[in-house]
Enzyme design. Structure first.
Site, PDB file in Angstrom:
ATOM      1  N   LYS A 211      46.467  48.830  49.009  1.00  0.00           N
ATOM      2  CA  LYS A 211      47.257  47.819  48.288  1.00  0.00           C
ATOM      3  C   LYS A 211      48.652  47.684  48.915  1.00  0.00           C
ATOM      4  CE  LYS A 211      43.689  47.236  45.702  1.00  0.00           C
ATOM      5  NZ  LYS A 211      43.328  47.876  44.448  1.00  0.00           N
TER       6      LYS A 211
HETATM    7  C1  LIG Z   1      42.176  48.226  43.462  1.00  0.00           C
HETATM    8  C2  LIG Z   1      41.830  47.409  42.297  1.00  0.00           C
HETATM    9  C3  LIG Z   1      41.731  47.916  40.994  1.00  0.00           C
HETATM   10  C4  LIG Z   1      41.716  49.385  40.654  1.00  0.00           C
HETATM   11  O1  LIG Z   1      42.681  50.130  41.182  1.00  0.00           O
HETATM   12  P1  LIG Z   1      42.501  51.710  41.461  1.00  0.00           P
HETATM   13  O2  LIG Z   1      43.938  52.105  41.630  1.00  0.00           O
HETATM   14  O3  LIG Z   1      41.679  51.858  42.690  1.00  0.00           O
HETATM   15  O4  LIG Z   1      41.891  52.335  40.258  1.00  0.00           O
HETATM   16  C5  LIG Z   1      41.508  47.027  39.962  1.00  0.00           C
HETATM   17  N1  LIG Z   1      41.376  45.717  40.177  1.00  0.00           N
HETATM   18  C6  LIG Z   1      41.428  45.192  41.408  1.00  0.00           C
HETATM   19  C7  LIG Z   1      41.245  43.725  41.579  1.00  0.00           C
HETATM   20  C8  LIG Z   1      41.640  46.018  42.513  1.00  0.00           C
HETATM   21  O5  LIG Z   1      41.641  45.505  43.743  1.00  0.00           O
END
Ligand SMILES: *Cc1c(COP(=O)(O)O)cnc(C)c1O
Length: 405
Positions: free
Chosen positions: A206
């Site tokens: 991210k």
């Molecule tokens: C990465 C992601 C999540 C979840 O995040 P984590 O930190 O991996 O639990 C939820 N929604 C979307 C759209 C994502 O890309």
């Protein structure tokens, strides 16, 4: 196994075979590492001053009043649903084109996850399809996803939600640093200007990372208090809420909460990363522009999912639609992998996952636009530490591959 690197210097990736390009990865500098080491030498490993400092910095960065930092984006989604009052039998609607967590969080609360089809121009929830789905069954919550970094049509979705008496939880895991225009004003993803709650993820792919981590944002003091309580077992020490006062040690559990705490170690990293957010987003946008220019002559073969009017994407992903059917997309994926270019597919529609078919009776054909989108989508490598040369290499490989596939 993060590589230490200074801003905009060439990549150094000890984990990958020489020259292999992943679709995304973190960027860590010396100051990130020093910030973590400082915590390790101090008194607080968890629930110290850096959690609050990180929350305040996140709220300020998104233009929201409150932030609650938690152990993952998935934990953030779970707490957001609980804070919104999702309970057994409650219906929640999200987009089929998302990570499974956006739908699973409704089921965690005993609720029933449902879907509405996407707008093919954005791959985000289509407000008209959402309205129809709400009319069939009234949802408690609606979870729009800011897919690939482009905010969903939040003002229209909020209007639908109000009409049907639902709360909006914006899944902004892809969209930290993005913004959108509404009636002549610009709003940030996660600001909760058109949502009751918003969530972020700090997974390494991210925009910023804490290893694992996430946050919930809100402008509501009541939701904020509930989120803080739910993060730590539902326990409160707030004198105004206690039913008795046995002594200085006294606390009470008022809800069934969880241990979804994030550590000071992680928040030190998050704070150092957040200082670089604007540069990260600018770099992502520059790389997308380079891709766009390099692939402009191939519009008949592939279409890039770019930001639409009134949107400023923070480009978590750059998705190409490969024309010619799902077999061709697969050939392109494999040929790119053979050249050490690791593309990805975001996402397999959630309603086609076996668990959803089995427990919620969803089927192929339920959301045709999401399924058509899935048949051709291919995420190209995109992360701030990529060099301009990397983009050229991917674009060259894609042109060659398309010509042969
Ligand atoms: C990465 C992601 C999540 C979840 O995040 P984590 O930190 O991996 O639990 C939820 N929604 C979307 C759209 C994502 O890309």
């Amino acid at each position: 196994m993060a590589a230490v690197k200074q801003p905009l210097e060439p990549r150094d990736k000890p984990c990958d075979p020489p020259g292999a390009l992943p679709y995304g990865r973190q960027w860590l500098d010396g100051d990130d590492i020093e910030a973590v080491v400082r915590v390790l030498r101090g008194d607080w490993l968890t629930q110290g001053p850096l959690v609050v400092a990180f929350e305040e910095a996140l709220a300020a960065a998104c233009g929201a009043r409150h932030a609650v930092a938690v152990s993952s984006g998935t934990a953030a989604l779970h707490l957001a649903c609980l804070a919104a009052g999702v309970g057994p039998g409650d219906f929640g609607i999200t987009s089929p084109i998302t990570f499974v967590a956006s739908a699973n969080c409704v089921a965690y609360c005993g609720g029933i996850p449902g879907f509405a089809d996407i707008d093919p121009r954005t791959a985000c929830l289509d407000p008209a399809a959402l309205d129809e789905a709400c009319a069939r069954r009234r949802p408690k919550v609606i979870l729009p996803v800011d897919f690939a970094g482009q905010p969903a049509d939040l003002p229209a979705i909020q209007a639908v939600a109000r009409r049907h008496g639902a709360l909006v939880i914006e899944d902004a895991a892809h969209a930290l640093g993005a913004s959108y225009e509404h009636q002549g004003r610009w709003f940030q993803a996660g600001s909760c200007a058109h949502a009751d709650l918003a969530i972020l993820s700090f997974h390494p792919v991210k925009h910023i990372t804490t290893g694992e981590g996430g946050a919930v944002l809100t402008n509501s003091p009541e939701l904020f208090a509930r989120l803080q309580r739910l993060r730590t077992h539902g326990i409160t020490r707030d004198a105004a809420l206690l039913t008795r006062q046995d002594g200085p040690w006294y606390h009470e559990q008022h809800d069934l909460g969880f241990n979804y705490r994030i550590t000071d170690i992680q928040c030190a990293l998050g704070l150092a990363q957040l200082r670089k957010l604007d540069r990260f987003v600018e770099r992502r946008r520059d790389l997308v522009e380079r891709y766009r220019a390099a692939l402009a002559d191939h519009a008949d073969e592939l279409e890039l999912l770019l930001e639409g009017p009134g949107k400023r994407s923070s480009y978590h992903l750059l998705v190409a639609q490969i024309r010619g059917g799902t077999d061709r997309r697969r050939r392109v994926f494999e040929a790119m992998a053979a050249r050490q270019i690791r593309c990805q597919v975001h996402y397999i529609p959630v309603h086609l996952q076996p668990w959803y078919r089995r427990h919620h009776g969803t089927r192929a054909g339920d959301f045709p636009r999401a399924e058509a989108y899935y048949a051709g989508c291919l995420s190209l490598p995109l992360f701030p530490a990529m060099a301009d040369d990397d983009v050229d290499r991917v674009a060259d490989a894609l042109r060659t591959t398309l010509a042969r596939s």
